[in-house]
Design an enzyme around this catalytic site. Sequence first.
Site, PDB file in Angstrom:
ATOM      1  N   HIS A   1      -9.630   4.762 -26.377  1.00  0.00           N
ATOM      2  CA  HIS A   1      -9.578   5.335 -25.033  1.00  0.00           C
ATOM      3  C   HIS A   1      -9.451   6.838 -25.149  1.00  0.00           C
ATOM      4  O   HIS A   1      -8.831   7.334 -26.090  1.00  0.00           O
ATOM      5  CB  HIS A   1      -8.374   4.770 -24.247  1.00  0.00           C
ATOM      6  CG  HIS A   1      -8.490   4.995 -22.782  1.00  0.00           C
ATOM      7  ND1 HIS A   1      -8.027   6.138 -22.182  1.00  0.00           N
ATOM      8  CD2 HIS A   1      -9.046   4.237 -21.809  1.00  0.00           C
ATOM      9  CE1 HIS A   1      -8.289   6.068 -20.882  1.00  0.00           C
ATOM     10  NE2 HIS A   1      -8.906   4.927 -20.634  1.00  0.00           N
TER      11      HIS A   1
ATOM     12  N   GLU B   1     -10.391  -3.204 -20.928  1.00  0.00           N
ATOM     13  CA  GLU B   1     -11.593  -4.032 -20.858  1.00  0.00           C
ATOM     14  C   GLU B   1     -11.484  -5.294 -21.712  1.00  0.00           C
ATOM     15  O   GLU B   1     -12.139  -6.283 -21.427  1.00  0.00           O
ATOM     16  CB  GLU B   1     -12.822  -3.218 -21.298  1.00  0.00           C
ATOM     17  CG  GLU B   1     -12.995  -1.897 -20.598  1.00  0.00           C
ATOM     18  CD  GLU B   1     -13.484  -2.017 -19.182  1.00  0.00           C
ATOM     19  OE1 GLU B   1     -13.068  -2.976 -18.494  1.00  0.00           O
ATOM     20  OE2 GLU B   1     -14.265  -1.163 -18.754  1.00  0.00           O
TER      21      GLU B   1
HETATM   22  N1  ACO Z   1     -14.570   1.209 -32.196  1.00  0.00           N
HETATM   23  C1  ACO Z   1     -14.725   1.873 -33.347  1.00  0.00           C
HETATM   24  N2  ACO Z   1     -14.490   3.183 -33.496  1.00  0.00           N
HETATM   25  C2  ACO Z   1     -14.075   3.859 -32.426  1.00  0.00           C
HETATM   26  C3  ACO Z   1     -13.885   3.244 -31.185  1.00  0.00           C
HETATM   27  C4  ACO Z   1     -14.133   1.854 -31.094  1.00  0.00           C
HETATM   28  N3  ACO Z   1     -13.978   1.184 -29.952  1.00  0.00           N
HETATM   29  N4  ACO Z   1     -13.474   4.154 -30.292  1.00  0.00           N
HETATM   30  C5  ACO Z   1     -13.412   5.322 -30.941  1.00  0.00           C
HETATM   31  N5  ACO Z   1     -13.785   5.140 -32.237  1.00  0.00           N
HETATM   32  C6  ACO Z   1     -13.822   6.153 -33.288  1.00  0.00           C
HETATM   33  C7  ACO Z   1     -15.077   7.004 -33.178  1.00  0.00           C
HETATM   34  O1  ACO Z   1     -16.133   6.462 -33.936  1.00  0.00           O
HETATM   35  C8  ACO Z   1     -14.596   8.321 -33.702  1.00  0.00           C
HETATM   36  O2  ACO Z   1     -14.592   8.265 -35.116  1.00  0.00           O
HETATM   37  P1  ACO Z   1     -15.000   9.562 -36.003  1.00  0.00           P
HETATM   38  O3  ACO Z   1     -14.000  10.613 -35.631  1.00  0.00           O
HETATM   39  O4  ACO Z   1     -14.881   9.065 -37.396  1.00  0.00           O
HETATM   40  O5  ACO Z   1     -16.391   9.893 -35.571  1.00  0.00           O
HETATM   41  C9  ACO Z   1     -13.133   8.385 -33.267  1.00  0.00           C
HETATM   42  O6  ACO Z   1     -12.733   7.032 -33.077  1.00  0.00           O
HETATM   43  C10 ACO Z   1     -12.929   9.126 -31.970  1.00  0.00           C
HETATM   44  O7  ACO Z   1     -13.854   8.614 -31.021  1.00  0.00           O
HETATM   45  P2  ACO Z   1     -14.367   9.429 -29.780  1.00  0.00           P
HETATM   46  O8  ACO Z   1     -15.747   8.945 -29.428  1.00  0.00           O
HETATM   47  O9  ACO Z   1     -14.184  10.892 -30.006  1.00  0.00           O
HETATM   48  O10 ACO Z   1     -13.354   9.003 -28.687  1.00  0.00           O
HETATM   49  P3  ACO Z   1     -13.567   9.204 -27.140  1.00  0.00           P
HETATM   50  O11 ACO Z   1     -12.281   9.645 -26.595  1.00  0.00           O
HETATM   51  O12 ACO Z   1     -14.743  10.066 -26.821  1.00  0.00           O
HETATM   52  O13 ACO Z   1     -13.977   7.745 -26.705  1.00  0.00           O
HETATM   53  C11 ACO Z   1     -14.178   5.660 -25.736  1.00  0.00           C
HETATM   54  C12 ACO Z   1     -13.296   6.904 -25.861  1.00  0.00           C
HETATM   55  C13 ACO Z   1     -15.556   6.054 -25.190  1.00  0.00           C
HETATM   56  C14 ACO Z   1     -13.532   4.681 -24.746  1.00  0.00           C
HETATM   57  C15 ACO Z   1     -14.319   5.014 -27.134  1.00  0.00           C
HETATM   58  O14 ACO Z   1     -13.052   4.675 -27.644  1.00  0.00           O
HETATM   59  C16 ACO Z   1     -15.249   3.797 -27.120  1.00  0.00           C
HETATM   60  O15 ACO Z   1     -16.471   3.956 -27.239  1.00  0.00           O
HETATM   61  N6  ACO Z   1     -14.685   2.538 -26.971  1.00  0.00           N
HETATM   62  C17 ACO Z   1     -15.497   1.368 -26.891  1.00  0.00           C
HETATM   63  C18 ACO Z   1     -16.028   1.180 -25.472  1.00  0.00           C
HETATM   64  C19 ACO Z   1     -14.927   0.758 -24.512  1.00  0.00           C
HETATM   65  O16 ACO Z   1     -14.083  -0.091 -24.810  1.00  0.00           O
HETATM   66  N7  ACO Z   1     -14.970   1.359 -23.298  1.00  0.00           N
HETATM   67  C20 ACO Z   1     -14.021   1.073 -22.242  1.00  0.00           C
HETATM   68  C21 ACO Z   1     -13.042   2.187 -22.114  1.00  0.00           C
HETATM   69  S1  ACO Z   1     -11.808   1.822 -20.898  1.00  0.00           S
HETATM   70  C22 ACO Z   1     -12.524   2.232 -19.413  1.00  0.00           C
HETATM   71  O17 ACO Z   1     -13.434   2.990 -19.309  1.00  0.00           O
HETATM   72  C23 ACO Z   1     -11.999   1.570 -18.213  1.00  0.00           C
END
Ligand code: ACO
Length: 381
Positions: free
Chosen positions: A267, A322
Amino acid sequence: MRATVESITLVSMTDAPMPEPRPFSPGLEGVIAGETALGYVDGERGRLLYRGYRIGDLVEHGTYHAVAHLLWTGEWDPDHRLATGPIPAPVMGVLRALPSTTKPMDALRTAVSAWGATQDLTWPPTVEHARAITSFSPSALAAFARLRAGLEPIEPDPSLDLVEGFLYQLNGVKPDPETARALDAYFIVGAEHGFNASTFTARVVISTRSDIASAVVAAIGTMKGPLHGGAPSEVVDQLARVGSTDHAEAWVREALDNGERLMGFGHRVYRAYDPRATALRKVAEGMTNRPDWLQLAIDVEDVALRVLAEKHPDRPLKTNVEFYAAPVLMGVGLTPDLFPATFSLSRHAGWTAHVLEQSADNRLIRPDVNYVGSAERDLPA
Ligand code: ACO
């Protein structure tokens, strides 16, 4: 002297320096872009408050309609009622014209846009506007779902509360109280979440003195993306791909090694376990009609949390709302392709409360940007 075209000297500015880029935060992460009294998201401690009230308490003792009223007015009135609203004839015509292959989020966005065209939504937006749009949208989504299945839409029953009414208009039968209560809990946890992407979008739109329907249309478009509102249906897909608890560890490792994201984890704000996931896990575990893969979900969650912690020791990645939204939504009988649009229905309370808050003390939202393109230059001869 008044400037005329002739008196303005056109000079070459090619020697003028370009500005130095100023520091910025990609994705606006950590940037304070406003003030709100509506929702407090405490990412470090895993706390979520609506106007100061804990989300767990609201789920346990509240209803979606009381929560919506709280967000709009600041008053806690557990007896507050809100039913689903009518669909104006021109909007029904639009829904009937949509191909049955239309995605539910596209149908909902289109319906809200058409609804806005039938209303007199003057500035500033009012609580009545917020109530009207929040009660219209469940009827629209239910009507679309029936039309695409070759069934006739069902008229709202004003004796039913909003969530019960939505299920009734979707399925043609009144839901049992446990099912209605489970979906109501989901609506409560989905109602509000600070400056998330769709809410911020709604505030940007209303800050131009546009109308509440345009703000909600834009918010639905923003929520459509899988990084925001599309995750629960993908949770179901991922769990189907895992198949069984025995395969969970190998599957999670392979997915992460292939650069996949685990849906329902991570998140932008929460570094702790999402309190909405805690509330929904409790709801899911208490449901009689819980999906038979709920235990698989719990097992996969354990593995995923362990492997994510191992792979990202510096970035806590925990379960988000989610993950447990998926079994609750499946348990109440919704098909996965309706999940994002149902999430949007729940967020109507928050979007519209933010629209009211923004418009009450409005300043056009217009940030600045670093220009990183070519320096000033002459057109090629
Ligand atoms: N699975 C695997 N790796 C992840 C995940 C995940 N769910 N989420 C983040 N990471 C990793 C990224 O690959 C990144 O790694 P790196 O630094 O080695 O490249 C690191 O964690 C940071 O990720 P960011 O993309 O910078 O985090 P951001 O804050 O932009 O993303 C998000 C948040 C979009 C929710 C992300 O965690 C994600 O894609 N989750 C999966 C989709 C999801 O569950 N969405 C629902 C969110 S809740 C809502 O909207 C109501």
